[in-house]
Design an enzyme around this catalytic site. Structure first.
Site, mmCIF file in Angstrom:
data_model
loop_
_atom_site.group_PDB
_atom_site.id
_atom_site.type_symbol
_atom_site.label_atom_id
_atom_site.label_comp_id
_atom_site.label_asym_id
_atom_site.label_seq_id
_atom_site.Cartn_x
_atom_site.Cartn_y
_atom_site.Cartn_z
ATOM 1 N N ASP A 146 5.391 -5.689 -0.350
ATOM 2 C CA ASP A 146 6.261 -6.869 -0.478
ATOM 3 C C ASP A 146 6.754 -7.048 -1.923
ATOM 4 O O ASP A 146 7.747 -7.735 -2.151
ATOM 5 C CB ASP A 146 5.489 -8.121 -0.053
ATOM 6 N N ALA A 191 -2.108 5.281 -4.457
ATOM 7 C CA ALA A 191 -1.141 4.482 -5.221
ATOM 8 C C ALA A 191 -1.805 3.931 -6.471
ATOM 9 O O ALA A 191 -3.034 3.842 -6.555
ATOM 10 C CB ALA A 191 -0.617 3.319 -4.372
ATOM 11 N N TYR A 206 4.972 -2.612 -11.275
ATOM 12 C CA TYR A 206 4.335 -2.122 -10.037
ATOM 13 C C TYR A 206 5.362 -2.074 -8.905
ATOM 14 O O TYR A 206 5.554 -1.038 -8.269
ATOM 15 C CB TYR A 206 3.144 -3.017 -9.665
#
Ligand SMILES: NC(=O)c1ccc[n+]([C@@H]2O[C@H](COP(=O)([O-])OP(=O)(O)OC[C@H]3O[C@@H](n4cnc5c(N)ncnc54)[C@H](OP(=O)(O)O)[C@@H]3O)[C@@H](O)[C@H]2O)c1
Length: 293
Positions: free
Chosen positions: A102, A60, A125
């Site tokens: 989250d 990622a 992001y």
């Protein structure tokens, strides 16, 4: 069972490899130089050639603030890279496991976020990660997405390492005290994923859908820092305890906005998969032990 892991040198990826090696799972670790998930043709031919039973995407783009100034790179990795993986997994019927965050939520909710809560990321992001999740859901019939929060571990960059570095040169440290969440060790994420895979090896069907997972108890960055410093001092990793000053998010300016509330509701993973939250004190203790010289 053969498992291919992308981003195998990251915080979580490296722990997944360590955990797989302890089992009879055959694991193929790929770093960015071995398998760049943004290169569609390479991803396609590599995965077809290796023909794993499961792909775990631990790769990622994770630089929350930097993403604001280089969105194209964040999307290339967190959305397009994920699409590349999902498409080949769909074509050759490979089960895909993916890690999310989250930060897909805005944090405005007053209580814990369930998997079904509406996402509304505050920054690039989070948005790029959400697009990755949505792509998986639209491309694949079978997938497992584990949303995690506030990751810390031995490898890579994380809050624990930043605090230890700051304690070396600062006597006073200001820490945000109004953002709440569950610090989650990279190892506990790896243990969770590997447990699920082992159940699959033992004939259980692999769980599908989106699940929240985090460490407990809920804290804020100030509370987390306080425990880090006290434990690090006890273990002789730092010489003196810095003075900690709690500040608000408004007083700490960053390029990307962060959710005030990152707390996950963990009932789904507990009830459906019988997986309990990790205790981040214990996990932190283990991580700090590995930093003792
Ligand atoms: N870190 C957190 O606090 C946090 C919180 C919530 C959720 N998550 C999620 O947890 C997952 C794991 O994160 P992490 O903390 O382990 O991140 P990490 O330490 O930054 O690791 C990510 C890994 O992905 C690799 N990578 C980047 N671009 C790639 C590409 N194009 N192809 C292949 N590999 C690539 C990186 O390699 P390079 O080092 O070469 O760039 C790095 O090894 C991510 O999905 C992240 O969104 C993280």
């Amino acid at each position: 069972m053969k498992v291919l892991v992308t981003g195998a040198e990251g915080q979580v990826g490296s722990e997944i490899i360590k955990e797989c090696i302890k089992t009879d799972i055959k694991v193929l670790a790929t770093s960015r130089s071995e398998l760049d998930i943004t290169k569609k043709n390479i991803v396609d031919s590599f995965i077809r050639k290796e023909s794993p039973d499961i792909v775990i995407n631990a790769a990622a783009y994770t630089q929350v603030d930097k993403a604001e100034s280089e969105p194209e790179i964040a999307y290339a990795i967190n959305k397009e890279g994920v699409i590349n993986l999902a498409e080949v997994c769909s074509d050759i019927n490979v089960f895909m496991m993916h890690i999310s965050t989250d930060y897909i939520f805005d944090g405005e909710k007053k209580n814990a976020y369930k998997e079904s809560c509406a996402p509304n990321p505050k920054g690039i992001y989070g948005r790029s990660k959400l697009e990755g999740e949505l792509a998986i859901q639209s491309i694949l019939k079978k997938y497992f997405i584990l949303r995690v929060s506030w990751v810390f571990g031995i490898r890579g960059n994380n809050f624990v390492k930043t605090m230890l570095r700051l304690a070396k040169d600062k006597e006073v440290i200001k820490i945000v005290a109004d953002q709440y969440g569950g610090p989650t060790s990279a190892n506990s994420i790896a243990v969770t994923l590997v447990n699920i895979i082992r159940r699959g090896c033992n004939g259980e069907s692999l769980p599908e859908g989106i699940y929240n997972y985090s460490g407990l108890p809920v804290t804020n960055w100030y509370g987390f820092a306080d425990v880090i410093f006290k434990l690090a001092k006890e273990k002789g990793i730092i010489e003196h305890l810095p003075e900690l000053i709690p500040i608000s998010t408004a007083e700490y300016s960053t390029q990307a906005q962060r959710p005030i509330n990152s707390v996950f509701d963990l009932n789904k993973i507990r009830k459906h998969l019988n997986i309990e939250a990790s205790n981040w004190y214990k996990e932190l203790d283990n991580v700090l032990d590995s930093f003792k010289s």
